[in-house]
Scaffold this motif. Structure first.
Motif, PDB file in Angstrom:
ATOM      1  N   ASN A 220      32.319  14.980  23.484  1.00  0.00           N
ATOM      2  CA  ASN A 220      33.005  16.223  23.117  1.00  0.00           C
ATOM      3  C   ASN A 220      34.364  15.891  22.488  1.00  0.00           C
ATOM      4  N   GLU A 221      34.365  15.736  21.153  1.00  0.00           N
ATOM      5  CA  GLU A 221      35.606  15.419  20.450  1.00  0.00           C
ATOM      6  C   GLU A 221      36.588  16.583  20.494  1.00  0.00           C
ATOM      7  N   ARG A 222      36.070  17.793  20.633  1.00  0.00           N
ATOM      8  CA  ARG A 222      36.961  18.957  20.758  1.00  0.00           C
ATOM      9  C   ARG A 222      37.828  18.838  22.005  1.00  0.00           C
ATOM     10  N   TYR A 223      37.245  18.426  23.097  1.00  0.00           N
ATOM     11  CA  TYR A 223      37.997  18.242  24.351  1.00  0.00           C
ATOM     12  C   TYR A 223      39.032  17.135  24.209  1.00  0.00           C
ATOM     13  N   ILE A 224      38.655  16.035  23.556  1.00  0.00           N
ATOM     14  CA  ILE A 224      39.583  14.915  23.378  1.00  0.00           C
ATOM     15  C   ILE A 224      40.765  15.349  22.516  1.00  0.00           C
ATOM     16  N   LEU A 225      40.481  16.115  21.458  1.00  0.00           N
ATOM     17  CA  LEU A 225      41.556  16.606  20.597  1.00  0.00           C
ATOM     18  C   LEU A 225      42.485  17.546  21.355  1.00  0.00           C
ATOM     19  N   HIS A 226      41.919  18.416  22.170  1.00  0.00           N
ATOM     20  CA  HIS A 226      42.758  19.357  22.913  1.00  0.00           C
ATOM     21  C   HIS A 226      43.641  18.624  23.916  1.00  0.00           C
ATOM     22  N   GLN A 227      43.100  17.622  24.557  1.00  0.00           N
ATOM     23  CA  GLN A 227      43.856  16.899  25.579  1.00  0.00           C
ATOM     24  C   GLN A 227      44.967  16.047  24.981  1.00  0.00           C
ATOM     25  N   ASN A 228      44.729  15.461  23.808  1.00  0.00           N
ATOM     26  CA  ASN A 228      45.667  14.479  23.265  1.00  0.00           C
ATOM     27  C   ASN A 228      46.418  14.952  22.022  1.00  0.00           C
ATOM     28  N   TRP A 229      46.147  16.193  21.590  1.00  0.00           N
ATOM     29  CA  TRP A 229      46.747  16.639  20.339  1.00  0.00           C
ATOM     30  C   TRP A 229      47.260  18.078  20.410  1.00  0.00           C
ATOM     31  N   ALA A 230      46.487  18.968  21.028  1.00  0.00           N
ATOM     32  CA  ALA A 230      46.793  20.398  20.969  1.00  0.00           C
ATOM     33  C   ALA A 230      47.691  20.881  22.098  1.00  0.00           C
ATOM     34  N   ARG A 231      47.975  20.057  23.069  1.00  0.00           N
ATOM     35  CA  ARG A 231      48.825  20.495  24.175  1.00  0.00           C
ATOM     36  C   ARG A 231      50.298  20.362  23.802  1.00  0.00           C
ATOM     37  N   PHE A 232      51.096  21.352  24.174  1.00  0.00           N
ATOM     38  CA  PHE A 232      52.510  21.360  23.813  1.00  0.00           C
ATOM     39  C   PHE A 232      53.286  20.266  24.544  1.00  0.00           C
ATOM     40  N   SER A 233      52.779  19.812  25.678  1.00  0.00           N
ATOM     41  CA  SER A 233      53.457  18.732  26.390  1.00  0.00           C
ATOM     42  C   SER A 233      53.377  17.406  25.639  1.00  0.00           C
ATOM     43  N   PHE A 234      52.525  17.338  24.612  1.00  0.00           N
ATOM     44  CA  PHE A 234      52.382  16.124  23.806  1.00  0.00           C
ATOM     45  C   PHE A 234      53.147  16.247  22.485  1.00  0.00           C
ATOM     46  N   PHE A 235      54.190  17.086  22.461  1.00  0.00           N
ATOM     47  CA  PHE A 235      54.885  17.346  21.203  1.00  0.00           C
ATOM     48  C   PHE A 235      55.526  16.094  20.621  1.00  0.00           C
ATOM     49  N   TYR A 236      55.842  15.109  21.465  1.00  0.00           N
ATOM     50  CA  TYR A 236      56.496  13.891  21.003  1.00  0.00           C
ATOM     51  C   TYR A 236      55.500  12.798  20.631  1.00  0.00           C
ATOM     52  N   LYS A 237      54.218  13.055  20.815  1.00  0.00           N
ATOM     53  CA  LYS A 237      53.194  12.051  20.554  1.00  0.00           C
ATOM     54  C   LYS A 237      52.763  12.083  19.085  1.00  0.00           C
ATOM     55  N   GLU A 238      52.276  10.937  18.618  1.00  0.00           N
ATOM     56  CA  GLU A 238      51.697  10.894  17.281  1.00  0.00           C
ATOM     57  C   GLU A 238      50.363  11.639  17.267  1.00  0.00           C
TER      58      GLU A 238
END
Length: 882
Positions: free
Chosen positions: A237-255
């Motif tokens: 489930n690439e959608r789940y991986i994207l949400h966990q590592n890209w779409a969350r606001f707590s990851f705003f400082y991540k690439e």
């Protein structure tokens, strides 16, 4: 089982047909109950759903026509090799929607992968990734795990060929083509599948059926739920991986996981997020420098000699200024603008010139480094040869349907649809007239706002000044600033209203032009929308920066708008603070409204749609129904994202000399915007159809044009809107105090007017009377032979301003051209990688063909070489004989 169900069962089993139907119904009911609501497969649990169509029964007069279209369309889809499975409305959650699930079998995938020229892996790359640098370890906190950032290893690739399937790394046929490639292939078939002949013309394409409401929606499925991973046998489930590592606001400082974004949404969306991320990274540098300039202005505010003189009761408190409007406005003391003059120093100081020059160089570095980043992505995403594919494959079905003529393509030597120029000229004329009309309407609205400012200025002046204006009062809300605040807010509201209507009209006109390809369609729409929004958003800023206060005249000889309203004057400290106010309100308001629109609207609409559809809770709320209730991203979803970013880029570059904090505001907005866009794509929108793009397209040319224009606008802002050049001229040519060179500048910049020379209709009514008053200009005093004409200092200042503009433009352009020449468009390591991949691809293909020939001939490698030499000699002898 009840007696009623038993009797019904006996009656249904009375004939073989009824018994078969009962068996089939029970079998389907069993599989329906067994099926998970997150399943992305047909009922057999094997064939993956690549696309979904939905429709409802239409009770209007054209219901039969639509049903016939759907029937023929689905029959032609089956003839093309696709497999369809239809979900009855009785099994849907709302009890009224039919769903047509589409699966592309292996033969269809390999056939159209060859047609579309999709590149697939043939061997794992032996070129290592350039990741291990000292900077990488320093920025480890912002890095993502390697498994997320690089979900797949790098491969040497080649265009897929169904006759060379052994060449490609096919471990599992069901997962060989990624889901993005599968939905792209199915959409290609859907967009060219015919559904009948109407009015003597062949009709085809899913877009035409969607426009006529024959189908409600057509979309590929998401991999699964965004809040939990998929369970076997579903793929990862690439959608789940994207949400966990890209779409969350707590990851705003991540690439950003760009490779994963590209794999899931396609290259077109991937290149947008790559551009937005790179632009945000570069904004960080500009924001730091701008913030440093702001702090310099903040620290030096108390030492600013001009503000000290204005605030001094013995200097500014004794300078009586001429009325700012006729009749209603009173004389006023200069020290009433004390706080406004201090605030103006924040953005109008020596660092303003440095920052204007810096931003001219920054924008060049940004565009040049983006070219390199884009070239790197082209190589990594197999888009190096994409431009030729775009011209051949992206023909719009609407264009083909409307064309009555055909013409030989000089490149492909094939007959293709052709639209003569004379058929398009009327629409081009209408398009140009419409754009011109709306831009004129924007200018008219801006003039209306100016009239509003002039009309209410006297009211604000009477409220704020009143009798206290002649006292040593220090008020921040000067009449000019108060009018500017309300006028800017009103102007922003007008901008939003005009945008709303123009978007609808421009899309309709572009469609009527019948563009040949999707690229032509987007380019035409881009030109219309950008021209309009450029005028809409920037016209008021251009007015304040370059026109306001420049054609005021002088007391007794003021210029009037429409012979009624006196032209606006700038604050004694200049118009820069008003430009800063205008820019802040429009830029901040646009960003806030944009984020609210992008985040809140889809959330509310999806909530309401789910609430309406969830009527039968006992039924299976399937994967395709969940996606159906999401908002559609649409063909132009990405277009508006680019447009918003480019308009923000204009605010950051065109007027940055007046507002050093503009890059900081843009940076904070983009950090939020990246996560908002990621969140809405993964949670609130249906999955877009994957599309290829090798660059940001026409937007790159627009950015380059704005970068060139920004050098001129910032030079003019520093020269004519800021107060820096007059202070420099006074410092070196007119100062009488070597210890404090700017001492006396305020008094020097104000001319003297004899109040007896006021026309009677302009004098204040029942107000204190003074023999003289001061106004901002360089003119001779009333006792001079050249009474009220421009003095020598005016021409010195004007010459200094023009000299500064020429010097700044030449210096910045020189740096721009040098940097553009020194920085290659394609990095050297990427050039080497491209050469290496082409060499290895040719070598692998050559070895594959040799091995295949050897197997066909049944000879060993050494014997094969002898056989090739014998055949070559035979060919030479035959040629000599001829």
């Amino acid at each position: 089982m009840s007696s009623r169900e038993t009797n019904l069962l006996i009656n249904e089993e009375s004939t073989p047909a009824k018994r078969y139907n009962l068996f089939l119904r029970r079998r389907l009911m069993f599989q329906k109950n067994e099926q998970s609501k997150d399943s992305i497969f047909f009922r057999d649990g094997i064939r993956q759903i690549d696309f979904v169509l939905s429709y409802v029964d239409d009770l209007r007069k054209d219901a039969e026509i639509k049903a016939e279209r759907r029937k023929e369309f689905e029959q032609n889809l089956r003839k093309s090799g696709l497999e369809l499975e239809i979900e009855d409305k009785r099994d849907s959650e709302d009890g009224r929607t039919y769903f047509v699930k589409i699966h592309a079998p292996w033969e269809v995938l390999v056939t159209y992968a060859e047609v579309l020229g999709i590149k697939m892996p043939i061997k794992e790359s032996d070129v290592p990734r350039n990741e291990d640098t000292p900077l990488t370890y320093m920025l480890s906190a912002v890095k993502l795990p390697a498994s997320v950032k690089y979900p797949h290893p790098e491969y040497f690739t080649a265009q897929f060929s169904r006759h060379r399937q052994e060449l490609f790394l096919i471990d599992d046929p069901s997962t060989f083509f990624p889901s993005s490639a599968r939905n792209r292939i199915v959409y290609y078939i859907l967009s060219r599948c015919p559904f009948g002949i109407e009015d003597g013309k062949k009709r085809f394409g899913i877009e035409r059926l969607l426009n006529s409401s024959t189908y409600l929606a057509a979309y590929p499925l998401h991999d699964g739920q965004y809040w939990k991973p998929s369970e076997p046998p579903s793929p990862i489930n690439e959608r789940y991986i994207l949400h966990q590592n890209w779409a969350r606001f707590s990851f705003f400082y991540k690439e950003q996981p760009l490779d994963l974004i590209r794999n899931y949404f396609g290259e077109k969306i991937g290149i947008y997020f790559a551009f937005l991320g790179f632009y945000t990274e570069m904004l960080f540098i500009a924001a730091v420098v701008g913030l440093a300039c702001f702090f310099y202005g903040l620290i030096s505010m108390q030492e600013n000699l001009s503000s000290i003189e204005i605030c001094d009761p013995e200097i500014g408190g004794k300078l009586i200024m001429c009325p700012l409007c006729d009749t209603l406005c009173d004389f006023w003391r200069l020290n009433s603008t004390c706080l406004a003059s201090k605030f103006s120093h924040l953005f109008d100081n020596e660092s303003t010139v440095f920052f204007a020059v810096f931003m001219g160089i920054w924008v060049t570095l940004f565009l040049e480094f983006w070219k390199q980043r884009q070239a790197t992505l082209e190589y990594q995403w197999d888009l190096v040869d994409f431009e030729e594919e775009q011209q051949q494959l992206q023909l719009r079905p609407e264009f083909e349907a409307m064309c009555k003529h055909r013409k030989m393509n000089t490149v492909t030597k094939e007959m293709e649809p052709h639209m003569p120029l004379w058929n398009r000229i009327p629409w081009y004329v209408l398009s140009g007239a419409t754009v011109t009309l709306w831009m004129t309407l924007v200018v008219a609205c801006m003039v209306a706002v100016i009239v509003y400012r002039l009309s209410v200025f006297a009211t604000f002046a009477s409220f704020i000044q009143s009798e206290a204006s002649l006292q040593p009062v220090r008020s921040f809300l000067t009449p000019q600033l108060t009018t500017a605040l309300t006028g800017s807010c009103l102007n922003f509201i007008v901008i939003l209203i005009l945008n709303f209507f123009y978007e609808k009209i421009s899309a309709w006109i572009t469609k009527m032009e019948i563009p040949r390809t999707y690229q032509e369609y987007e380019s035409s729409l881009t030109l219309k929308m950008f021209l309009f929004q450029f005028v809409n958003y920037y016209s008021s800023c251009f007015y304040v920066a370059f026109f306001k206060g420049k054609f005021v005249g002088y007391p007794g000889q003021y210029t009037y708008l429409f012979k009624t309203w006196r032209s606006e004057e700038c604050d004694p400290g200049g118009c820069l603070i008003e430009l800063t106010t205008q820019l802040t309100i429009i830029m901040t308001g646009k960003q806030i409204c944009g984020n609210i629109k992008e985040a809140i609207f889809p959330l509310i609409l999806n909530w309401w749609r789910r609430r309406k559809s969830r009527t039968n809770s006992e039924k299976l709320y399937s994967r395709w129904e969940q996606d159906h209730d999401l908002e559609s991203f649409g063909h132009l979803g990405l277009f508006y994202e680019y447009l918003e970013t480019v308009i923000q880029f204009g605010f950051v570059t065109l007027f940055v000399a007046s507002f050093t904090l503009a890059p900081l505001l843009a940076l904070m907005n983009n950090i939020i915007a990246i996560r908002v866009d990621a969140w809405k794509l993964t949670t609130q929108y249906r999955r877009p159809v994957a599309a290829k793009a090798h660059s940001i397209g026409v937007w790159q040319d627009i950015l380059f044009g704005m970068a060139v224009l920004s050098v001129a606008t910032n030079a003019f802002i520093v020269a004519f809107t800021s107060d820096i050049i007059p202070r420099v001229v006074y410092h070196y040519a007119y100062s009488i105090n070597s210890t404090h060179p700017l001492q006396g500048y305020v008094n020097n910049s104000l001319s003297v007017f004899l109040t007896a020379d006021f026309p009677n209709h302009t004098l204040p009514v029942d107000k204190p009377y003074f023999t003289t008053c001061r106004y901002r200009d360089y003119r001779h005093p009333p006792d001079h032979i050249d009474k009220y004409l421009h003095n020598k200092q005016f021409w010195h200042v004007l010459a200094a301003k023009m000299t500064f503009i020429i010097l700044m433009e030449h210096i910045v352009f020189l740096f721009k051209f040098l940097l553009a020449w020194m920085i290659p468009d394609v990095p050297k390591d990427v050039v080497d990688r491209i050469k290496r991949e082409k060499l290895m691809t040719v070598k692998i293909l050559h070895e594959f063909e040799l091995n295949k020939l050897r197997e066909d001939l049944g000879v060993q490698p050494s014997e094969l070489q002898k056989h090739v030499m014998i055949e070559a000699n035979k060919a030479k002898q035959a040629k000599r004989t001829i």
